[in-house]
Every structure is written in C-alpha cells, then in structure tokens.
Design an enzyme around this catalytic site. Structure first.
Site, PDB file in Angstrom:
ATOM      1  N   GLY A 199       0.791  -1.232   0.000  1.00 22.20           N
ATOM      2  CA  GLY A 199       0.000   0.000   0.000  1.00 22.20           C
ATOM      3  C   GLY A 199       0.821   1.279   0.000  1.00 22.20           C
ATOM      4  N   ALA A 200       2.152   1.185   0.046  1.00 19.41           N
ATOM      5  CA  ALA A 200       2.969   2.416   0.064  1.00 19.41           C
ATOM      6  C   ALA A 200       2.714   3.243  -1.200  1.00 19.41           C
ATOM      7  CB  ALA A 200       4.450   2.077   0.184  1.00 19.41           C
ATOM      8  N   GLY A 201       2.658   2.570  -2.334  1.00 16.91           N
ATOM      9  CA  GLY A 201       2.419   3.273  -3.595  1.00 16.91           C
ATOM     10  C   GLY A 201       1.030   3.908  -3.634  1.00 16.91           C
ATOM     11  N   ASP A 202       0.038   3.221  -3.098  1.00 15.78           N
ATOM     12  CA  ASP A 202      -1.338   3.755  -3.083  1.00 15.78           C
ATOM     13  C   ASP A 202      -1.421   4.958  -2.149  1.00 15.78           C
ATOM     14  OD1 ASP A 202      -1.885   1.559  -4.684  1.00 15.78           O
ATOM     15  OD2 ASP A 202      -2.445   0.313  -2.964  1.00 15.78           O
TER      16      ASP A 202
END
Ligand code: ATP
Length: 318
Positions: free
Chosen positions: A256-259
C-alpha cells in the site's frame, strides 16, 4: 474540496500469520482489505480529502464488509454495486523470505470483473475533479468496457485522469498481453505513476534512469512519476524533472505504500492543478507523498497503515 473518484477492484488479501512460509505451510491467515483503487480512495479520505470508490463487490459477507470499511473511512459509496452471482475477489499472499510478495488470486470470475458499463454511476463520475484507475479492470469483459466508458465520461466532464498501472502479472494471459493492454490507454492519462519494477517491465530495459522514464512520456501528459521504494520518487513534466528523497523509517510491510503516495499526491493537487507546473510546490507535495508512503510501510497491512495529515506533518518535522 474537489472529489477524487477511484475506479476498480476491492478485494480481501489473506496474509499468512507467519512470514517466509509457503501457502501450504502457513498455519493461518489474516484478512486484510485491499485492492489498489480502494486503498487510494481511503488514503485520500484519511488525509481529509473527498473520495469515492466505483466498483463491484460480491453480495456476500466479504463484499458488505468491504463496503462498510469504505464508509467507515468516509469514502462515498454511491458508486458501488453488488453482484448477485459472483463472489468478492480473494487473494492469498505469500510473504517470501526476501520481503517480496506473491499473489494467488481467487477470481473465476469475481464480482469486480462483472461490472457492466450500464451499472456505472455516471453522475458521480461526472462530479469528480480527478478520476483515478489501474489496469486490473482492463483484463476481462464486461469490466473492461465499464472501465473504458468511465474513463471517457470522466474525460468529457473535464476530470484530470490519473493512472497507476499496478501490474499484477499472474492475472494476465501473458506478459506481452499485459504490456500491450496497459499501454493501450497510456495516452489518455494526464498523470501516470509507475514503480521501478513497472518501469522496467513496460520499457523492457533494465535501467531505471531518466532516459527509460522519458521513453514512457507522451505529449498530453502533465506529470510522470516513478516511485523507487526506499529511494524516494522521481518526477517528470514537460518543463522540468528531478527526484525527491525518501524518509528513513523501519519498514515492516510495504503493502500500500504506492497507493498511499498516490492518494497523498491527488489530495494535494485536486483543488489546485497549477502545482503540476510549479516545481518548488510540486516538490513540496512529493515530499508529503513520500512521507505518506514511508509511514504506510511501518505497520502491517495497507489500510490500517494509511496516515492522517497530522502523522505526516510530524514525520516531516522530525
Ligand atoms: P506498492 O505496490 O507496494 O503499493 P509501489 O511499488 O507502487 O508500492 P513504492 O515505491 O514501494 O511504490 O512506494 C511508494 C513511495 O513510498 C516511495 O516513493 C517512497 O517515498 C515511499 N516508500 C516505500 N518504501 C519505503 C521504505 N522502505 N522506506 C521509506 N519510504 C518508502
């Protein structure tokens, strides 16, 4: 606050309670709500922005649980439909010893794949300032047609189109097909974010440099972003390009880092797109987005780890 509509899949990841073991050896699994477009909507809402999710869930306990999670997080749920036949998608996730994730999907078909164009809430899409999407919804019909129609309606309504391909190779019939379809909608986007892995995949080059990033440039693009995990992010516009360092944190789960990064960026530009043409202000926004991505890696799971504005500001201050 302008509305950000995020379109695509929401599903449940089953994450082993013990990492570094195979799925067969895992003693148990924890339910972790996920799906990149849903994560982006929640990321925006956590930061105080206005977000809606558009997609289809199964009319089953998991589907209603996911819709409940969106609502609890303040995400507008008027664009969600429920399929009477197919189930909510599931993915079993293996955390390999090197920390990378592998996915085994249960979607044969799942409800998200069955979203039809006529089921789209067009009023909701037209009321958005930003329309965000990935590529998983392009893989099969009828969801593919729904995706293309939603994009067209959003574009006609003057929305900024934001694209994060979010490559999941096992879902495609072949790597060539994935590349071809991901690139088939490339030139419609105003803003594109790829990870280092996606950059290599799409360009076919093993170099992650300005030349390979710029080979993905298209004339209508306003901003291209390449995220580099613990090495931060790079940005490219018509007039300038550069990079912004990451924050040092103790990462425990990068899901979820990219989101989180995308949600942060969209929440900052939705009401002032002139930021995209102003390098110092864009760098400030990307610093904020990098901080959001960093915080998201410090807790297990994607949604539980998405930060509030005050968490981000205190990391930046520290
Ligand atoms: P995912 O698909 O896992 O959601 P991604 O590959 O799209 O993520 P990343 O590059 O992993 O995106 O992360 C997005 C941003 O989050 C990075 O640009 C960086 O700023 C921040 N980030 C990610 N991992 C770390 C880390 N280990 N330490 C510090 N910051 C990180």
């Amino acid at each position: 606050n302008g509305l950000i509509v995020s379109f695509g899949e929401m599903l449940i990841d089953f994450v082993p309670t013990t990492s570094g073991v195979s799925l067969a050896e895992a003693p148990g699994f924890l339910k972790a709500p996920g799906g990149a477009p849903a994560n982006v909507a929640i990321a925006v809402s956590r930061l105080g922005g206005k977000a809606a999710f558009v997609g289809k869930l199964g009319d089953d306990e998991f589907g209603h649980m996911l819709a409940g999670i969106l609502k609890e997080n303040g995400v507008v749920a008027d664009g969600i439909t429920f399929d009477q036949g197919a189930r909510t998608a599931l993915a079993f996730v293996t955390l390999r010893a090197d920390g990378e994730r592998e996915f085994m999907f249960y979607r044969n078909p799942s409800a998200d794949m069955l979203l039809k164009p006529e089921e789209l809430n067009l009023e909701l899409i037209r009321s958005a300032k930003v329309f965000h999407y990935g590529s998983i919804s392009l893989i099969v019909e009828p969801c593919r047609s729904a995706h293309l129609k939603a994009m067209e309606v959003a574009k006609d309504a003057g929305c900024l189109l934001s694209y994060d391909p979010n490559l999941r190779l096992p879902l495609w019939s072949s790597a060539d097909e994935a590349r071809k379809q991901i690139l088939s909608i490339w030139e419609k986007a105003d803003l594109i974010k790829v990870s280092d892995v996606e950059l290599e995949f799409l360009t076919g080059s093993d170099k992650i440099d300005d030349a390979s990033a710029l080979s993905l440039w298209h004339p209508n693009l306003k901003l291209l972003l390449v995220t580099l995990g613990e090495n931060g992010s790079r940005y490219y516009t018509k007039n300038f390009h550069g990079s912004v360092d990451a924050f040092h944190v103790k990462a425990v789960d990068t899901t979820g880092a990219g989101d989180s990064f995308v949600g942060a960026l969209l929440s900052k530009i939705v009401d002032d797109q002139s930021i995209l043409e102003d390098e110092p202000r864009l760098r400030e926004v990307l610093k904020f987005a990098n901080a959001c991505g960093a915080i998201t890696t410090t807790k297990k799971g994607a949604i539980p780890a998405l930060p509030k504005e005050e968490d981000v500001l205190s990391l930046i201050k520290a």
